[in-house]
Design an enzyme around this catalytic site. Structure first.
Site: not given
Ligand code: ADP
Ligand code: MG
Length: 619
Positions: A25, A87, A183, A205
């Site tokens: 992850d 990211k 994800e 999420d």
């Protein structure tokens, strides 16, 4: 006689060998590596026992690179060379992140921005590779061997450039990417297998930098993605930032240097996390110029100032439900993923929205890595039976061009493939023997705003009056995403078809642009559709009237004819303008002006039909 068994060259059945594969992850805030060991899926900790690796990289002038907690410790003192939330920069240019408050010295570069550090200019791909390399080393040391590959997770909303950048980072770190996995899907894999529960689930999420929502249908062994939505610019960082702004305001601070601003942001994050457990917390900090910040923050105050952020997450949730044609009551369970879902007001908002408590029996920080590890285990070939099938959805609606340059959607976006849908169409003109079939992709109402996929013709339709032919058009998408369209005239059976690949050449970026466009233009599109429909009606009635005047004009006296012609003319004038209501009104006026005429034509036709027949034949 016994049969001899011959094995294929190179395919000797080796004794069962466990191939080392991991799930990673690669998070905005934290990254993790997990694997399946002796049937159990576990997160691999570092030597100090930490599972979470902060996604932070520090570059020093001597070329030394630190990753994780060690780098995080240097964040306040050396913010410009300590890269956090990299990211957010993956596959992005400077213009994409212009609104982001950030201590970095950015350098514009073709395709993706770069960051100037004391150790040289770094691309986000290199920074991510440093994080991945650290996890690779951790995994190989802990598993005692070389990895055959990794499944790396990305947010569902990552576009092509962002996904490619992630793959490049993995390659740079010496990792073989078995697959990139969304994800939320990874989280569902983790939950689905652990609980073997069937039903429709929503994965909510909220991480540090991204928000993803996915609706998945879980049946034993099968995951079906029903819809996805999200916001790639919303996460726990925004809560930190909101609290940071509040602190500045309360403490009467305006401009801060990079290091002070980093310091207060870190304090804001700690305060936010503390407020998950406590009713109140204190922020105490000494700024570089000696000023002191000392504030008490009650939890209810933090909740109030961030309510809008919590509410903002519900918009993509509603959209995903709409796309999947579901209501909150249809959702069997809500899976919470991401550290920010620990905040009680987030949990409460989600629970209130769905009318049920969300599932949290797996650690929201680890669930994505665990699911990725399970997928990696399957892809590495460690699991022969009991494999899962991941079904896809089509990202954009597919439809056909109809009269007036409008698009009729046949298969709506987010439909699960394989699928097939059919709809009947008819001819527009009397005696029409061919029909042009134009296949389009997109959410907009007008052909000119959608993407043209294919055109073909159906010929040999028997001549009939307009509207009598029944042409059934079938759209079929197979499991590989291949679309075939066929058209069949029902009475004669004439048929024609074509095969197209809808996703060919369309990047994720183009898909998201087309979706954004359709949302932004929804109102314009409704107007455009109204106008086009009004014009089609007007043209249809006008041409029928003109044909009737030509063939049966003698049924009207001069005055009556003049009236019909005047109505025709005023309709033509209206149709040239862009006011749908005026066109509809003029069409109705022409309709009224021709009612009597239509009646007489009917009588005349009946009389003509009767002439030549004997009276008793009719009786
Ligand atoms: P990402 O997927 O973006 O890497 P994570 O799932 O690790 O993110 O979540 C990180 C976010 O979760 C951060 O904003 C962090 O502050 C927040 N977070 C972690 N623990 C807590 C907590 N106890 N209370 C509130 N927020 C938390
Ligand atoms: Mg995450």
């Amino acid at each position: 006689m016994a049969l001899l068994q011959i094995s294929e060259p190179g395919l000797f059945a080796a004794p069962h060998q466990h191939r080392l594969a991991v799930g990673i992850d690669l998070g905005t805030t934290n990254s993790l590596v997990a694997t399946v060991k002796s049937g159990a899926t576990v997160v691999l900790p570092d030597e100090e026992g930490h599972g979470l690796l902060p996604s932070v990289v520090h570059y020093a002038a001597d070329g030394n690179t630190l990753v994780g907690h060690a780098a995080q410790a240097l964040q306040t003192h050396d913010p410009a060379n300590t890269i956090v939330s990299v990211k957010r920069f993956m596959g992005r240019g400077l213009t994409d992140i212009a609104d982001l408050a950030s201590p970095y010295r950015f350098v514009e570069a073709p395709g993706m921005l770069q960051i100037k550090t004391v150790a040289g200019v770094k691309s986000p791909v290199e920074v991510s590779a440093d994080i991945l390399r650290s996890l690779k080393v951790r995994a190989e040391q802990s598993l005692g061997g070389e990895l055959v590959g990794a499944v790396i997770t990305v947010p569902a909303y990552f576009d092509d450039a962002q996904r490619q950048a992630t793959k490049d980072a993995a390659r740079l770190a010496g990792l073989n990417v078995l697959r990139l996995l969304n994800e939320p899907t990874a989280a569902a894999i983790a939950y689905g297998l652990d609980n073997a529960a069937e039903g429709t689930y929503i994965i909510y999420d909220l991480g540090g930098g991204t928000f993803d929502v996915s609706i998945l249908e879980l049946t034993r062994g099968v995951f079906e993605v029903r819809a996805t939505s999200g916001d790639s610019q919303l996460g726990g960082d925004d809560f930190d930032h909101r609290l940071y702004c509040w602190i500045l305001e309360k403490a009467g601070l305006s401009t801060l240097n990079a290091s002070d601003s980093r310091l207060l942001l870190t304090h804001a994050r700690e305060a936010k996390e503390a407020l998950t457990e406590h009713d109140s917390t204190r922020v105490s900090a000494v700024l570089s110029d000696g000023r002191i910040v000392d504030l008490e923050i009650p939890a209810h105050c933090f909740h109030t100032m961030t309510t809008h952020l919590v509410q903002k997450t519900l918009m993509p949730v509603r959209k995903a439900l709409r796309d999947a044609k579901l209501t909150p009551a249809d959702i069997k369970g809500v899976v919470l993923v991401g550290g920010a879902t620990r905040m009680p007001h987030v949990r409460k908002a989600v629970a209130d929205f769905f009318g049920k408590e969300p599932l949290t029996n797996l650690d929201p920080d680890k669930v994505v890595a665990l699911g990725a590890a399970m997928q990696a285990n399957v892809l590495a070939g460690n699991k022969g039976d009991d494999e899962w099938l991941l079904l896809d959805v089509i990202p954009l609606s597919l439809g056909l061009e109809t009269m007036g340059g409008l698009v009729e959607k046949i298969i709506p976006r987010n439909s699960t493939i394989p699928t097939a849908r059919a709809q009947e169409f008819t001819t527009f003109k009397d005696g029409q023997t061919a029909m042009a079939i134009h296949v389009l992709q997109g959410e907009r109402e007008l052909v000119s705003d959608c993407r043209s996929l294919a055109r073909f013709e159906l010929r040999g339709i028997p001549p009939m009056v307009a509207g009598a032919a029944r042409i059934r058009v079938t759209f079929q998408i197979d499991a590989d995403g291949l679309l075939s369209v066929s058209a069949r005239e029902q009475s004669s059976g004439v048929e024609s078809s074509i095969v197209v690949k809808p996703s060919y050449g369309l990047s994720d970026e183009e898909i998201s642009r087309m979706l954004t466009d359709s949302m932004q233009h929804a109102q314009d599109d409704i107007e455009a559709r109204k106008l086009a429909e009004a014009r089609v009606e007007a043209e249809s009635l006008s041409s029928a009237t003109r044909a009737a005047l030509a063939s049966d004009g003698e049924l009207l006296n001069t005055d009556e004819r003049a009236q019909v012609e005047a109505a025709l003319e005023s309709l033509a004038l209206c149709a040239a303008k862009n006011d749908p209501a005026a066109i509809v009104a003029a069409t109705e006026a022409l309709n009224a002006a021709t009612t009597e005429f239509a009646g007489r034509r009917m009588d005349a036709a009946v009389r003509k039909g009767l002439s030549g027949h004997k009276l008793d034949e009719i009786g």
